[in-house]
Design a protein around this motif. Structure first.
Motif, short mmCIF file in Angstrom:
data_model
loop_
_atom_site.label_atom_id
_atom_site.label_comp_id
_atom_site.label_asym_id
_atom_site.label_seq_id
_atom_site.Cartn_x
_atom_site.Cartn_y
_atom_site.Cartn_z
N LEU A 247 0.90 -1.08 -0.01
CA LEU A 247 -0.05 -0.01 0.06
C LEU A 247 0.70 1.31 -0.01
N ALA A 248 1.72 1.15 0.78
CA ALA A 248 2.76 2.35 0.84
C ALA A 248 3.60 2.59 -0.54
N CYS A 251 1.38 4.27 -3.03
CA CYS A 251 0.94 5.51 -2.79
C CYS A 251 1.86 6.44 -2.84
N ASP A 252 3.31 5.97 -2.94
CA ASP A 252 4.44 6.74 -3.13
C ASP A 252 4.45 7.36 -4.60
N ARG A 257 0.29 11.72 -0.91
CA ARG A 257 0.70 10.48 -0.42
C ARG A 257 0.15 10.03 1.05
N HIS A 258 0.44 11.23 1.90
CA HIS A 258 0.03 10.92 3.25
C HIS A 258 -1.45 10.54 3.29
N LEU A 261 -2.43 7.41 1.88
CA LEU A 261 -1.98 6.05 2.57
C LEU A 261 -2.70 5.92 3.83
N ALA A 297 1.15 5.21 8.95
CA ALA A 297 1.34 5.86 7.71
C ALA A 297 2.62 6.60 7.77
N GLU A 301 5.92 6.04 5.59
CA GLU A 301 6.52 7.12 4.61
C GLU A 301 7.96 7.33 5.18
#
Length: 310
Positions: A247-248, A251-252, A257-258, A261, A297, A301
């Motif tokens: 998932l991270a 979303c990168d 992004r934050h 995520l 999250a 990150e």
């Protein structure tokens, strides 16, 4: 007397049923595992009364790691335990003697007022009272061995404690989070904690596998309490660590992004809670996990940025 002389102490941090410390009693002697914050001091001392011990009967305070919800009250508690020594991972021990970096890091996150409200003033522990626990170090509690092993993944200064008497681990945050409100007929619901700043997915999976090698009957989590069904829980943690990493990575690169995520993790944990048979509605599940989703999250990150720099 609780089973195997293990008392669960609600430290009172954030809310009831969120943050636990433990008191292990053997032949009239005691060892604390973790201690909460300065605001947890009275709860820790009250646990001694319940167990029929005096502060002078405590030989050890063992810290799984020095995140402040686990160790912020260590210095103040040690002042009340005249015969105790503090046991910590080699990377953690210096921060108990001089907590300045812990204070600076937490104040940068929370601000001075919130830091004071949550944690109070951190008290240094005299170096002569600190025992550095390398991998395999054994704490002797009145002839009852408590073996400390190096368990990175949540933090590089993390150790877990094996109690052969109860065939259980005191896991700190390495074996995830499991709140009793999310229990179902299947048993405990669990999720990993990737909170900042040292989440390492492969190391966490390796630490979990190492603990499983002892065929434990139960795990004593800081968040929160004793859980059984260890093999199932370990398999679910392993699956979730992989999913959280995916998932991270998905979303990168997004400008949001934050936010993306947090939304992805929220949806993922909701699906898992529903599949687990949680009696809580979606809003209640998200309310219970809101802080952990935000911290997970952030930790993911930080991991993404660290991986980018390698």
């Amino acid at each position: 007397m609780p089973e195997h002389g293990i008392h669960t102490i609600d430290t009172g941090y954030v809310r009831a049923g969120f943050d636990a410390a433990y008191l292990v009693v053997e032949d009239g002697r005691g060892a604390f595992v973790d201690c909460g914050t300065n605001h947890s001091l009275e709860a820790m001392l009250a646990a001694l009364d319940v167990a029929g011990l005096a502060p002078a009967d405590v030989d050890w305070l063992v810290l799984t790691h020095v995140h402040l919800d686990h160790a912020g009250g260590a210095g103040a508690l040690m002042q009340r335990l005249p015969n105790a020594q503090l046991v910590a991972h080699p990377r953690a021990a210096p921060h108990m003697v001089d907590p300045a970096r812990l204070v600076a890091g937490a104040m940068a996150v929370y601000g001075e007022a919130e830091f004071a409200r949550h944690y109070g003033e951190l008290v240094p522990v005299p170096a002569a009272r600190v025992v550095v626990a390398g991998d395999g170090h054994v704490v002797d509690l009145a002839g009852r061995p408590l073996r400390c092993i190096d368990t990175p993944g949540h933090a590089r200064h993390h150790l877990c404690v094996w109690d052969a008497r109860s065939r259980s681990w005191f896991t700190g945050d390495t074996f995830g989070l499991s709140y009793r409100e999310l229990d179902s007929p299947r048993g405990a619901f669990i999720l990993p904690t990737s909170s900042p700043v040292q989440f390492e997915p492969e190391a966490m999976q390796g630490s979990i596998a190492r603990m499983l090698a002892e065929s434990p009957q139960a795990m004593y989590l800081t968040h929160y309490g004793r859980v059984e069904g260890v093999q199932r829980l370990a398999a679910e943690l392993d699956e979730q660590i992989d999913a959280m990493v995916s998932l991270a990575q998905a979303c990168d690169g997004r400008p949001d992004r934050h936010r993306a995520l947090v939304a992805a993790l929220s949806g993922y944990y909701l699906e898992r809670a529903q599949a687990h048979g949680s009696a809580l509605d979606d809003a209640s599940v998200l309310g219970l996990l809101q802080m952990d989703i935000e911290l997970n999250a952030q930790g993911l990150e930080v991991w993404l940025e660290r991986a980018r720099q390698r």
